[in-house]
Design a protein around this motif. Structure first.
Motif, PDB file in Angstrom:
ATOM      1  N   ASP A 181       0.813  -1.217   0.000  1.00 54.03           N
ATOM      2  CA  ASP A 181       0.000   0.000   0.000  1.00 54.03           C
ATOM      3  C   ASP A 181       0.848   1.269   0.000  1.00 54.03           C
ATOM      4  O   ASP A 181       0.328   2.364  -0.223  1.00 54.03           O
ATOM      5  N   ARG A 182       2.151   1.125   0.238  1.00 48.84           N
ATOM      6  CA  ARG A 182       3.037   2.296   0.243  1.00 48.84           C
ATOM      7  C   ARG A 182       3.950   2.335  -0.985  1.00 48.84           C
ATOM      8  O   ARG A 182       4.751   3.255  -1.137  1.00 48.84           O
ATOM      9  N   ARG A 185       2.916   3.700  -7.539  1.00 50.25           N
ATOM     10  CA  ARG A 185       1.962   3.143  -8.495  1.00 50.25           C
ATOM     11  C   ARG A 185       2.712   2.632  -9.727  1.00 50.25           C
ATOM     12  O   ARG A 185       3.512   3.364 -10.312  1.00 50.25           O
ATOM     13  N   GLY A 304      -0.612  -4.413  -7.733  1.00 43.07           N
ATOM     14  CA  GLY A 304      -1.485  -3.378  -8.264  1.00 43.07           C
ATOM     15  C   GLY A 304      -2.121  -3.717  -9.594  1.00 43.07           C
ATOM     16  O   GLY A 304      -2.460  -2.814 -10.373  1.00 43.07           O
ATOM     17  N   THR A 324     -11.460  -4.591  -6.766  1.00 41.67           N
ATOM     18  CA  THR A 324     -10.141  -5.173  -7.007  1.00 41.67           C
ATOM     19  C   THR A 324     -10.142  -6.106  -8.214  1.00 41.67           C
ATOM     20  O   THR A 324      -9.099  -6.669  -8.547  1.00 41.67           O
ATOM     21  N   ASP A 347      -4.378   1.096  -6.851  1.00 42.04           N
ATOM     22  CA  ASP A 347      -4.123   1.341  -5.428  1.00 42.04           C
ATOM     23  C   ASP A 347      -5.074   0.550  -4.539  1.00 42.04           C
ATOM     24  O   ASP A 347      -4.709   0.131  -3.438  1.00 42.04           O
ATOM     25  N   GLU A 348      -6.309   0.348  -4.993  1.00 39.83           N
ATOM     26  CA  GLU A 348      -7.259  -0.447  -4.220  1.00 39.83           C
ATOM     27  C   GLU A 348      -6.771  -1.892  -4.109  1.00 39.83           C
ATOM     28  O   GLU A 348      -6.892  -2.528  -3.060  1.00 39.83           O
ATOM     29  N   ARG A 350      -3.634  -2.925  -4.163  1.00 42.27           N
ATOM     30  CA  ARG A 350      -2.466  -3.002  -3.299  1.00 42.27           C
ATOM     31  C   ARG A 350      -2.853  -2.827  -1.832  1.00 42.27           C
ATOM     32  O   ARG A 350      -2.278  -3.459  -0.947  1.00 42.27           O
ATOM     33  N   ARG A 351      -3.833  -1.977  -1.561  1.00 43.18           N
ATOM     34  CA  ARG A 351      -4.307  -1.826  -0.173  1.00 43.18           C
ATOM     35  C   ARG A 351      -4.937  -3.123   0.332  1.00 43.18           C
ATOM     36  O   ARG A 351      -4.743  -3.523   1.489  1.00 43.18           O
ATOM     37  N   GLU A 352      -5.700  -3.769  -0.515  1.00 42.08           N
ATOM     38  CA  GLU A 352      -6.327  -5.040  -0.137  1.00 42.08           C
ATOM     39  C   GLU A 352      -5.262  -6.093   0.198  1.00 42.08           C
ATOM     40  O   GLU A 352      -5.359  -6.805   1.198  1.00 42.08           O
ATOM     41  N   ALA A 354      -2.126  -5.618   1.139  1.00 42.50           N
ATOM     42  CA  ALA A 354      -1.366  -5.255   2.342  1.00 42.50           C
ATOM     43  C   ALA A 354      -2.142  -5.554   3.616  1.00 42.50           C
ATOM     44  O   ALA A 354      -1.537  -5.852   4.664  1.00 42.50           O
TER      45      ALA A 354
END
Length: 385
Positions: A181-182, A185, A304, A324, A347-348, A350-352, A354
């Motif tokens: 998440d960090r 992109r 991603g 996702t 980004d959604e 990658r957040r999922e 993480a």
């Protein structure tokens, strides 16, 4: 934590594997986190394994994957020879608190047959549970042997006897999810990817036909049988067709591989694989089977890359439709979804990843299952007069 686990990876590939290797990659991801939590790990694999562990047990110097799809009477002794080595080691020592087994069918049967004096065992089911109905339908591991799935949908399709031995499921993970998440992109190219071993269940022929139909560039990345590169397969000649995956590739996939719109690049690993996956507009999973675990799915999210897939097996557990990835039960609709995937936010994904699919999350869940299995094995058996 004072716990010694014998991690039975089997004789087929080294850990970590040199390229493709689903189960071996799962073990290579899990073990470092277990050791970080204080678990002592004895790895039962082949001698060429390089994963850092506390001890290693091996029968074969190197992986036997090249023999895996030979006729049964030529191959049946390989797993048994490996398991014989494991059993000998277990009989020779008393410090193994639990066996975590990953060897299909024969691993579970061997653990169940060892009797009440053997260590407790957790057998992870990585495959389609429609296989081995006689074994799974009649399993009796007592209180000592338990199983876990890699998704809820996998266990839901299991025979009753197998479900009665289950302690739940643990989704697969990937080191790529750590800090995903960090991460910056990724820059996207103009292609979609199918990552995985080429066989009918994965549906690469479906993906290739769809790509040609809608004009969407597609990269097929994965081995064909034991052949990791196009040059290796070409050099093998007609003899290679004895392998069922090779026949499938030549008969069903290759007619749509033109080297331009649809390309087969063979096995990719390491940074090359990650860059190829991160640069794709979408990962395609045109599944013909009930996918049990989906390692490539969580890797795609971590890098991603949204997922476009047939809604089968574990996919609805891993993917949130419209956020996702895009799921459908209609094979023909997959082509249209491929064109729409670029509208989803990387980004959604990658957040999922993480939040749900890191190795630490997987290891902590397994430590919980280890304790459940060990506590169950301590339950005294009722004595019948």
């Amino acid at each position: 934590m004072s716990l010694t686990v014998l991690m039975n990876a089997g004789p087929w590939l080294s850990v970590p594997p040199p390229g493709y290797g689903g189960i071996e990659n799962v073990i290579a991801t899990l073990v470092p986190e277990l050791r970080r939590l204080g678990v002592r790990v004895v790895l039962a694999s082949v001698d060429s394994s390089t994963l850092a562990v506390d001890e290693k047990v091996s029968v074969f110097p190197d992986g036997q994957f090249h023999a895996l799809q030979r006729p049964y009477n030529q191959v049946c002794g390989i797993s048994q020879a490996h398991l014989q080595g494991v059993v000998r080691r277990l009989h020779a020592r008393d410090d193994i608190d639990l066996v975590h087994d990953h060897v299909e069918a024969v691993g579970l049967a061997t653990m169940a047959a060892m009797g009440p004096d053997a260590p407790p065992a957790l057998h992870t089911l990585h495959w389609d549970l429609a296989k081995h109905p006689e074994l799974y339908g009649n399993l009796d591991g007592g209180d000592r042997v338990r199983v876990n799935g890699v998704s809820a949908s996998q266990l839901a399709r299991a025979p009753r006897a197998l479900r009665e031995h289950s302690v739940g499921h643990v989704h697969l993970s990937t080191p790529l999810a750590v800090g995903a998440d960090r991460a910056p992109r990724p820059e996207k190219g103009d292609y979609t990817i199918i990552l995985g071993r080429i066989n009918p269940g994965k549906g690469q022929d479906v993906g290739a036909r769809l790509a040609q139909r809608v004009g969407a560039p597609l990269v097929l990345a994965g081995p064909v049988g034991p052949y990791h590169r196009p040059a290796d397969l070409a050099a093998a000649g007609d003899e290679a067709r004895q392998n069922p995956d090779v026949r499938f590739f030549y008969d069903e996939v290759a007619p749509h591989v033109d080297g331009d719109l649809v390309r087969w690049v063979g096995t990719v690993a390491g940074r090359e694989r990650d860059d190829l996956l991160a640069g794709a507009k979408a990962s395609l999973f045109p599944l013909r089977w009930e996918e049990p675990g989906g390692t490539a799915v969580v890797e795609s999210l971590a890098l991603g890359t949204p997922v476009v897939a047939t809604s089968r097996g574990c996919l609805p557990e891993l993917i949130e439709h419209g956020r996702t990835g895009l799921l459908t039960t209609d094979e023909d609709e997959l082509g249209e979804l491929l064109l729409a995937a670029s509208l989803l936010d990387p980004d959604e994904c990658r957040r999922e990843a993480a939040g749900r699919f890191t190795p630490a999350v997987m290891a902590e869940k397994y430590v919980g299952l280890y304790e459940r299995v060990r506590q169950g094995a301590r339950v005294p058996q009722l004595q019948v007069a």
